[in-house]
Enzyme design. Sequence first.
Site, PDB file in Angstrom:
ATOM      1  N   GLY A  43       0.772  -1.240   0.000  1.00  0.00           N
ATOM      2  CA  GLY A  43       0.000   0.000   0.000  1.00  0.00           C
ATOM      3  C   GLY A  43       0.803   1.290   0.000  1.00  0.00           C
ATOM      4  O   GLY A  43       0.319   2.324  -0.438  1.00  0.00           O
ATOM      5  N   ASP A 102      -4.503   1.475  10.720  1.00  0.00           N
ATOM      6  CA  ASP A 102      -5.885   1.119  11.027  1.00  0.00           C
ATOM      7  C   ASP A 102      -5.934   0.545  12.450  1.00  0.00           C
ATOM      8  O   ASP A 102      -6.048   1.293  13.421  1.00  0.00           O
ATOM      9  CB  ASP A 102      -6.366   0.121   9.959  1.00  0.00           C
ATOM     10  CG  ASP A 102      -7.844  -0.182  10.046  1.00  0.00           C
ATOM     11  OD1 ASP A 102      -8.512   0.336  10.962  1.00  0.00           O
ATOM     12  OD2 ASP A 102      -8.354  -0.952   9.214  1.00  0.00           O
ATOM     13  N   ASP A 158      -6.214  -0.456  -1.400  1.00  0.00           N
ATOM     14  CA  ASP A 158      -6.927  -1.338  -2.320  1.00  0.00           C
ATOM     15  C   ASP A 158      -8.237  -1.873  -1.761  1.00  0.00           C
ATOM     16  O   ASP A 158      -8.466  -1.886  -0.547  1.00  0.00           O
ATOM     17  CB  ASP A 158      -6.062  -2.537  -2.696  1.00  0.00           C
ATOM     18  CG  ASP A 158      -5.959  -3.562  -1.557  1.00  0.00           C
ATOM     19  OD1 ASP A 158      -5.573  -3.162  -0.441  1.00  0.00           O
ATOM     20  OD2 ASP A 158      -6.292  -4.733  -1.775  1.00  0.00           O
TER      21      ASP A 158
HETATM   22  C1  PRP Z   1      -2.700  -2.454   5.045  1.00  0.00           C
HETATM   23  C2  PRP Z   1      -1.960  -1.145   5.067  1.00  0.00           C
HETATM   24  C3  PRP Z   1      -1.137  -1.213   6.315  1.00  0.00           C
HETATM   25  C4  PRP Z   1      -1.953  -2.112   7.219  1.00  0.00           C
HETATM   26  C5  PRP Z   1      -2.664  -1.269   8.223  1.00  0.00           C
HETATM   27  O1  PRP Z   1      -1.907  -3.404   4.433  1.00  0.00           O
HETATM   28  O2  PRP Z   1      -1.186  -0.953   3.925  1.00  0.00           O
HETATM   29  O3  PRP Z   1       0.135  -1.782   6.095  1.00  0.00           O
HETATM   30  O4  PRP Z   1      -2.927  -2.788   6.405  1.00  0.00           O
HETATM   31  O5  PRP Z   1      -3.514  -2.039   8.994  1.00  0.00           O
HETATM   32  P1  PRP Z   1      -3.343  -2.253  10.546  1.00  0.00           P
HETATM   33  O6  PRP Z   1      -3.033  -0.924  11.168  1.00  0.00           O
HETATM   34  O7  PRP Z   1      -4.719  -2.771  10.939  1.00  0.00           O
HETATM   35  O8  PRP Z   1      -2.282  -3.271  10.794  1.00  0.00           O
HETATM   36  P2  PRP Z   1      -2.462  -4.811   3.919  1.00  0.00           P
HETATM   37  O9  PRP Z   1      -2.116  -5.875   4.924  1.00  0.00           O
HETATM   38  O10 PRP Z   1      -3.904  -4.682   3.550  1.00  0.00           O
HETATM   39  O11 PRP Z   1      -1.580  -5.092   2.662  1.00  0.00           O
HETATM   40  P3  PRP Z   1      -1.331  -4.145   1.373  1.00  0.00           P
HETATM   41  O12 PRP Z   1      -0.453  -3.009   1.841  1.00  0.00           O
HETATM   42  O13 PRP Z   1      -0.646  -5.054   0.427  1.00  0.00           O
HETATM   43  O14 PRP Z   1      -2.674  -3.656   0.885  1.00  0.00           O
END
Ligand code: PRP
Length: 174
Positions: A43, A102, A158
């Site tokens: 991301g 998040d 995404d």
């Molecule tokens: C998403 C985002 C962060 C993480 C945040 O990545 O890019 O790295 O989640 O969430 P959290 O604070 O609840 O841990 P994801 O695992 O969806 O992978 P991506 O970056 O490949 O979309």
Amino acid sequence: MEQVKTRMLFDENSIAARVQELGKQISVDHPEGNLLLIGILKGSFVFMADLARSLSLPCQIDFARISSYGTGTVSAGQLKVVMDVGISVKDRHVILVDDIVDSGLTLSEYRKRLESASPKSLKIAAMIDKTARREKFVHVDYYGFRIEDGFLVGYGLDWDEKYRNLGGIYIIEP
Ligand code: PRP
């Protein structure tokens, strides 16, 4: 966009303006340089590209990939470092760069891991600081926008691996 109904939250211009402000602030805060930006894949790739180019200091850039075990909701500590950072963080001013904080699990866990490798400082930059579902405290030193809740796409974020390439940030309407 197809399939899902979305509403724009932040357009390209306001994102670009925020990134410039963050870049300026990071440059002021690190007069010594010695900066290592570490993006969390996937991301972070858009924010990283813009943030790195907004700095007025030389920096190094690397990436790490962290995933949660299983496909359900992430539970505390259940994270796997799929690809660790390759450049040594020892004695470096490190900034972890991500698209969104998040629950806070990803960055709180990875931060702990990096701290044990003795960086000179370690800060966090995220385009979106989303607060409603926070489970682990994370101090977001540099954030683009803070929102309470909602599923966001665009600017690296995404939905089912789609929409990362949108220039703005959109909320998916229920
Ligand atoms: C998403 C985002 C962060 C993480 C945040 O990545 O890019 O790295 O989640 O969430 P959290 O604070 O609840 O841990 P994801 O695992 O969806 O992978 P991506 O970056 O490949 O979309």
